[in-house]
Design a protein around this motif. Structure first.
Motif, mmCIF file in Angstrom:
data_model
loop_
_atom_site.group_PDB
_atom_site.id
_atom_site.type_symbol
_atom_site.label_atom_id
_atom_site.label_comp_id
_atom_site.label_asym_id
_atom_site.label_seq_id
_atom_site.Cartn_x
_atom_site.Cartn_y
_atom_site.Cartn_z
ATOM 1 N N ASP A 109 -1.444 24.873 67.376
ATOM 2 C CA ASP A 109 -2.422 24.830 66.265
ATOM 3 C C ASP A 109 -1.723 24.673 64.915
ATOM 4 O OD1 ASP A 109 -4.810 25.056 67.740
ATOM 5 O OD2 ASP A 109 -4.427 27.187 68.063
ATOM 6 N N ALA A 110 -0.540 25.298 64.765
ATOM 7 C CA ALA A 110 0.215 25.165 63.509
ATOM 8 C C ALA A 110 0.662 23.718 63.304
ATOM 9 C CB ALA A 110 1.424 26.090 63.528
ATOM 10 N N LEU A 111 1.041 23.052 64.405
ATOM 11 C CA LEU A 111 1.442 21.639 64.322
ATOM 12 C C LEU A 111 0.242 20.757 63.956
ATOM 13 C CD1 LEU A 111 3.778 21.551 67.444
ATOM 14 C CD2 LEU A 111 4.474 20.937 65.130
ATOM 15 N N ARG A 112 -0.908 21.125 64.509
ATOM 16 C CA ARG A 112 -2.137 20.378 64.183
ATOM 17 C C ARG A 112 -2.464 20.510 62.696
ATOM 18 N NH1 ARG A 112 -7.966 21.885 66.947
ATOM 19 N NH2 ARG A 112 -9.263 20.434 65.771
ATOM 20 N N THR A 113 -2.360 21.735 62.170
ATOM 21 C CA THR A 113 -2.625 21.980 60.747
ATOM 22 C C THR A 113 -1.609 21.263 59.872
ATOM 23 O OG1 THR A 113 -3.420 24.176 61.388
ATOM 24 C CG2 THR A 113 -3.032 23.808 59.043
ATOM 25 N N LEU A 114 -0.343 21.237 60.349
ATOM 26 C CA LEU A 114 0.732 20.589 59.595
ATOM 27 C C LEU A 114 0.431 19.106 59.360
ATOM 28 C CD1 LEU A 114 3.609 20.778 58.366
ATOM 29 C CD2 LEU A 114 4.505 20.259 60.645
ATOM 30 N N LEU A 115 -0.103 18.448 60.395
ATOM 31 C CA LEU A 115 -0.426 17.021 60.254
ATOM 32 C C LEU A 115 -1.461 16.785 59.153
ATOM 33 C CD1 LEU A 115 -0.578 15.372 63.804
ATOM 34 C CD2 LEU A 115 0.794 14.677 61.866
ATOM 35 N N THR A 116 -2.434 17.693 59.064
ATOM 36 C CA THR A 116 -3.466 17.573 58.015
ATOM 37 C C THR A 116 -2.846 17.811 56.639
ATOM 38 O OG1 THR A 116 -5.041 18.458 59.632
ATOM 39 C CG2 THR A 116 -5.769 18.368 57.342
ATOM 40 N N GLU A 117 -1.948 18.814 56.557
ATOM 41 C CA GLU A 117 -1.312 19.144 55.279
ATOM 42 C C GLU A 117 -0.390 18.028 54.783
ATOM 43 O OE1 GLU A 117 -1.021 24.034 55.705
ATOM 44 O OE2 GLU A 117 0.558 22.780 56.560
ATOM 45 N N LEU A 118 0.126 17.220 55.709
ATOM 46 C CA LEU A 118 1.071 16.171 55.343
ATOM 47 C C LEU A 118 0.413 14.932 54.729
ATOM 48 C CD1 LEU A 118 3.445 16.285 58.449
ATOM 49 C CD2 LEU A 118 4.132 16.698 56.091
ATOM 50 N N ARG A 119 -0.911 14.875 54.739
ATOM 51 C CA ARG A 119 -1.589 13.652 54.294
ATOM 52 C C ARG A 119 -1.315 13.313 52.833
ATOM 53 N NH1 ARG A 119 -7.249 14.345 57.738
ATOM 54 N NH2 ARG A 119 -6.234 14.060 59.763
ATOM 55 N N SER A 120 -1.085 14.326 52.016
ATOM 56 C CA SER A 120 -0.749 14.053 50.602
ATOM 57 C C SER A 120 0.615 13.361 50.503
ATOM 58 C CB SER A 120 -0.739 15.357 49.796
ATOM 59 O OG SER A 120 0.170 16.279 50.381
ATOM 60 N N LEU A 121 1.546 13.738 51.418
ATOM 61 C CA LEU A 121 2.863 13.095 51.453
ATOM 62 C C LEU A 121 2.746 11.665 51.979
ATOM 63 C CD1 LEU A 121 6.008 13.279 51.284
ATOM 64 C CD2 LEU A 121 5.959 14.143 53.637
ATOM 65 N N PHE A 122 1.854 11.461 52.960
ATOM 66 C CA PHE A 122 1.684 10.135 53.556
ATOM 67 C C PHE A 122 1.240 9.094 52.522
ATOM 68 C CE2 PHE A 122 0.606 12.244 57.905
ATOM 69 C CZ PHE A 122 1.953 12.455 58.131
ATOM 70 N N ALA A 123 0.520 9.551 51.513
ATOM 71 C CA ALA A 123 0.040 8.631 50.470
ATOM 72 C C ALA A 123 1.202 8.093 49.631
ATOM 73 C CB ALA A 123 -0.964 9.343 49.582
ATOM 74 N N LEU A 124 2.361 8.776 49.663
ATOM 75 C CA LEU A 124 3.488 8.403 48.802
ATOM 76 C C LEU A 124 4.588 7.634 49.535
ATOM 77 C CD1 LEU A 124 3.817 11.886 47.056
ATOM 78 C CD2 LEU A 124 2.704 9.855 46.086
ATOM 79 N N ILE A 125 4.553 7.639 50.856
ATOM 80 C CA ILE A 125 5.638 7.000 51.603
ATOM 81 C C ILE A 125 5.124 5.762 52.331
ATOM 82 C CG2 ILE A 125 6.904 9.159 51.883
ATOM 83 C CD1 ILE A 125 5.853 9.386 54.709
#
Length: 422
Positions: free
Chosen positions: A64-80
């Motif tokens: 579940d922590a890995l699942r949440t991590l993917l959602t949290e990373l979306r702000s980073l995905f916008a920059l790379i």
């Protein structure tokens, strides 16, 4: 005075991974999700920190922590870059798969990522996550959803002419049809995968998957010799890559040897250099089956299936063939037991073979109908009456041969008369 660089902070976090994993997780999260620079060097460090963080979560079994991590990373995905995003998402999804009993979470994560990729118009990523989703549907035996998703993907990918992805999809389609026992469609999908693979360079791991599927289909057709050669090719490639899938290829090689009545070769294969490298419960299970087959022991066979249920019964490839092998072994044992008798109590046979009376009764009835021996079941007396095999009647075959020869003579005379008339 400037603080430590991102790479120094990452090196510091790594020191806590074994002794204080929670501290390491906190520091790694700060590197990945904190307000840090996004230049090329920093992105590389963040990627390394993310991999370490994902591995720590997997080690703790926290899907579940890995699942949440993917959602949290979306702000980073916008920059790379999009290609880098696709790589990160697939890496995290692969890491979730390492967590035991996480199939349900993987399904939810894949669905969420597909939806996000559609919103962000990231076609490349969406298609690859959908392939993973179709694979998960296959693992959870939701074949209808898997086939439906594969059909949609094939239409899209053929239009884009992405050969490598096309190979993956056709290979998955073949596996789904194999699970559904639809051999013609499974073969057609595998042929399509091979055709696509021939026009491009494909990684050895995918070639090994193609060989494994080829071996599976040949084994379904009882062509165990050809199946063995394909599994051997797959084993060599997986072994060269140090991929744990080599264990499955070795297991299927041993299965083919047993099905070819060469069970005596199994111990030698297991004790070879390649066999010892993958020694473990999978190989032990096949060793036990080979020993039971050599001893013609039904009890040993049943004991092997019971002790190694996960390796033998839960593996659809092995279970299908071992069921056929068990039936053959049971028939051989029954024929050997009834050979001295002209009339024998069924309960006595059940006692000799150490199986339930109902099982023995049903098997005898099936064998009589299949003409494995001549006999009849007297259920009133609870006996099996065995008859002598009647001698083959030569009259009817001889008569048919005579008619055939006469027909040939008449046809020849007719042809000659036609030539004379002309």
């Amino acid at each position: 005075m400037t603080g430590p660089s991102l790479s120094e902070r990452y090196a510091s976090a790594q020191e806590y991974e074994d002794a204080q994993p929670d501290t390491a997780i906190s520091r790694l999260r700060d590197i990945v999700l904190g307000d840090n620079p996004n230049d090329a060097e920093s992105i590389k460090t963040k990627e390394q920190a993310l991999q370490s963080l994902a591995n720590l979560y997997a080690k703790q079994g926290d899907a579940d922590a890995l699942r949440t991590l993917l959602t949290e990373l979306r702000s980073l995905f916008a920059l790379i870059p999009k290609a880098k995003t696709a790589k990160i998402v697939r890496t995290v999804v692969d890491t979730i798969a390492k967590v035991p009993n996480s199939t349900a979470v993987q399904l939810e994560v894949c669905k969420e990522q597909v939806q996000w990729a559609q919103t962000e118009k990231r076609t490349f990523l969406r298609q690859r996550i959908e392939v993973r989703l179709a694979t998960l549907y296959l693992e959870t035996k939701d074949y209808t959803s898997s086939i439906s998703l594969i059909g949609k993907l094939l239409t899209e990918v053929k239009r884009l002419d992405d050969k490598l992805l096309l190979v993956d999809i056709h290979l998955l389609e073949s596996r789904v049809h194999t699970a559904l026992r639809n051999a013609p469609k499974a073969k057609a999908a595998l042929t399509a995968a091979r055709t696509a693979a021939n026009s491009i360079y494909i990684p050895p791991a995918i070639q090994a998957e193609i060989d494994t599927q080829s071996g599976t289909l040949h084994a379904e057709e009882k062509d165990y010799k050809t199946a063995y050669s394909y599994f051997f090719e797959a084993f060599e490639q997986f072994n060269a890559l140090d991929d744990r899938k080599a264990v499955l290829s070795l297991k299927y090689m041993l299965l083919c040897k047993i099905m070819l009545s060469s069970a005596e070769e199994v111990p030698g294969m297991i004790s070879s250099k390649a066999g010892l490298k993958y020694a473990g419960i999978e190989v032990d299970a096949m060793r036990t089956v080979a020993k039971a087959y050599q001893d013609r022991s039904l009890q040993g066979f049943q004991e092997a299936l019971k002790v190694h249920a996960e390796q033998l019964v839960d593996d659809p490839v092995v279970h299908t063939h071992l069921s056929a092998l068990y039936n053959t072994l049971l028939e051989q044992n029954l024929i050997r037991l009834i050979e001295p008798f002209s009339c024998v109590q069924i309960s006595h046979l059940a006692q000799l073979i150490k199986l339930p009376l109902e099982t023995v009764l049903n098997k005898l009835a099936q064998m009589i109908l299949d003409k494995k021996f001549a006999g009849t079941l007297d259920q009133g007396a609870g006996c099996l009456d065995v008859f002598e095999e009647p001698p083959a009647d030569e009259i009817y075959p001889a008569a048919l041969k005579t008619f055939s020869n006469m027909g040939h003579v008449v046809d020849t005379l007719f042809n000659r008369s036609q030539k004379i008339m002309a």
